[in-house]
Scaffold this active site. Structure first.
Site, PDB file in Angstrom:
ATOM      1  N   SER A  28       0.822  -1.210   0.000  1.00  0.00           N
ATOM      2  CA  SER A  28       0.000   0.000   0.000  1.00  0.00           C
ATOM      3  C   SER A  28       0.860   1.266   0.000  1.00  0.00           C
ATOM      4  CB  SER A  28      -0.923   0.019   1.214  1.00  0.00           C
ATOM      5  OG  SER A  28      -1.637   1.241   1.258  1.00  0.00           O
ATOM      6  N   THR A  73      -8.937  -0.893   5.102  1.00  0.00           N
ATOM      7  CA  THR A  73      -8.942  -1.644   3.846  1.00  0.00           C
ATOM      8  C   THR A  73      -9.317  -3.104   4.127  1.00  0.00           C
ATOM      9  OG1 THR A  73      -7.677  -2.070   1.828  1.00  0.00           O
ATOM     10  CG2 THR A  73      -6.450  -2.147   3.896  1.00  0.00           C
ATOM     11  N   LYS A  77     -13.483  -3.581   5.623  1.00  0.00           N
ATOM     12  CA  LYS A  77     -14.360  -2.494   5.170  1.00  0.00           C
ATOM     13  C   LYS A  77     -15.822  -2.690   5.568  1.00  0.00           C
ATOM     14  CE  LYS A  77     -11.776  -0.728   1.159  1.00  0.00           C
ATOM     15  NZ  LYS A  77     -11.902  -0.363  -0.266  1.00  0.00           N
ATOM     16  N   ASN A  98     -14.259   2.764   4.212  1.00  0.00           N
ATOM     17  CA  ASN A  98     -12.806   2.720   4.029  1.00  0.00           C
ATOM     18  C   ASN A  98     -12.090   3.817   4.816  1.00  0.00           C
ATOM     19  OD1 ASN A  98     -13.393   5.025   2.410  1.00  0.00           O
ATOM     20  ND2 ASN A  98     -11.589   4.628   1.147  1.00  0.00           N
ATOM     21  N   ASP A 117     -13.921   5.920  -1.537  1.00  0.00           N
ATOM     22  CA  ASP A 117     -13.638   5.271  -2.826  1.00  0.00           C
ATOM     23  C   ASP A 117     -14.524   5.858  -3.930  1.00  0.00           C
ATOM     24  OD1 ASP A 117     -11.689   3.540  -1.844  1.00  0.00           O
ATOM     25  OD2 ASP A 117     -13.179   2.035  -1.268  1.00  0.00           O
ATOM     26  N   GLY A 149     -17.252  -7.019  -7.327  1.00  0.00           N
ATOM     27  CA  GLY A 149     -16.872  -6.981  -5.924  1.00  0.00           C
ATOM     28  C   GLY A 149     -17.264  -5.673  -5.256  1.00  0.00           C
ATOM     29  N   ALA A 151     -15.563  -2.897  -4.965  1.00  0.00           N
ATOM     30  CA  ALA A 151     -15.256  -1.709  -5.768  1.00  0.00           C
ATOM     31  C   ALA A 151     -16.365  -1.428  -6.763  1.00  0.00           C
ATOM     32  CB  ALA A 151     -13.927  -1.899  -6.502  1.00  0.00           C
TER      33      ALA A 151
END
Length: 313
Positions: A28, A73, A77, A98, A117, A149, A151
């Site tokens: 990350s 993360t 989440k 997040n 996000d 997913g 995202a």
């Protein structure tokens, strides 16, 4: 195992401390990203990596006086949601958090949970508008999300709630994942015009999307479902009307197969690092109480680009 241990990081060198809470998080860029902001602003703050699945330990650390907030993360989440005091509309409707941040309200210390996000996705499009475009460019036009997913939910939210895209196509190899996304978004009130595009023939009959968000790993299609999904994507990309595609995959490289196909077909390709940067700027804005325009945006972009370049060697 270390990821289960009770850990109390040393915060004696800083005035305020935050964390990147997740596992695994070795790759990350978040601590480097936020440290660049703090150093540029002259703040004695730090975001430390907390590579852990120990939720009780993290919650204990959030009670410390120096704690200002945390990036949250995978795999936390969703798991963090019951532990925040209040949630923003974004976190509540997407069903994932997040970011946590602290506010004092009526003399009480309140830990808020939000989702940045979706802000990162919106700003990736808005900060890369062509000279002839405005944010209204996307309103009322189809959007498209590739993937199924977490995202994907953030992407649907950004396209629908912020950018006003309608309808929104969802393309993915896994039918059950798509059904779960549709059910979740409809339950939250922003999924009524989602369309699951199952075949290339169906795609050929639909209007071209103005904005696409690709949320899948970068690998060649192999299974029949993956091959059909790729055909659907190519069918949309080959339509005469072109738009912009945000390729969320940027590790280990932002230059993916889908990005290459999109560029070849005349689409504007926006790299996923843009979404990562703007979601992070939104986080720092919440923590420092400074507007994003007052944060060192150019410096952050420079540091992120250098880190990715070094990692690619």
């Amino acid at each position: 195992m270390a990821e289960f241990a009770d850990v109390t990081p040393d915060d004696s060198h800083v005035e305020k401390i935050g964390y990147l809470f997740g596992h695994p998080i070795a790759h990350s860029l978040s601590p480097l990203f936020h440290q660049t902001i703090y150093d540029t602003l002259g703040l004695k703050w730090a975001q430390l990596p907390l590579d852990s699945v120990n939720m009780p330990n993290f919650l204990r650390l959030t009670k410390e006086p120096k704690f200002y907030g945390s990036s949250v993360t995978m795999p936390h989440k969703i798991a963090i949601i019951p532990h925040v005091d209040k949630m923003t509309q974004e976190a509540r409707e997407i069903g994932a958090c997040n970011t946590v941040y602290i506010r004092n309200e009526d003399g009480k210390r309140i830990m808020w949970g939000t989702n940045t996000d979706c802000v990162g996705i919106r700003e990736a499009f808005y900060q890369n508008l062509l000279p002839s475009q405005t944010p209204e460019t996307y309103r009322g036009k189809p959007g498209m999300v590739i993937g199924g997913g977490g995202a994907c939910r953030s992407a649907v939210y950004a396209l629908k709630r912020y950018m006003g895209c309608s309808p929104i196509y969802v393309v993915n190899r896994d039918v059950k994942e798509v059904e779960a996304v549709l059910e979740s978004c409809k339950g939250a009130g922003y999924g009524d015009d989602l369309i699951h595009v199952r075949t290339a023939d169906q795609a050929s009959s639909l209007a071209s999307p103005a904005a696409i968000v690709a949320c899948i790993p970068n690998f060649p299609p192999k299974t029949p479902e993956e091959i059909e999904a790729r055909k659907i994507i190519e069918t949309f990309l080959q339509k005469p009307e072109k738009g912009a595609i945000l390729e969320m995959c940027y590790h280990p490289t932002p230059f993916t197969e889908i990005a290459a196909i999109s560029e070849k077909e005349g689409w504007q390709v926006i790299l996923g690092t843009e979404a990562m940067i703007y979601q992070g700027l939104e986080q720092s804005s919440l923590w420092t109480l400074k507007n994003v325009k007052d944060l060192p945006v150019a410096k952050v972009k420079e540091v992120v680009a250098a880190a990715l370049k070094a990692h690619a060697k």
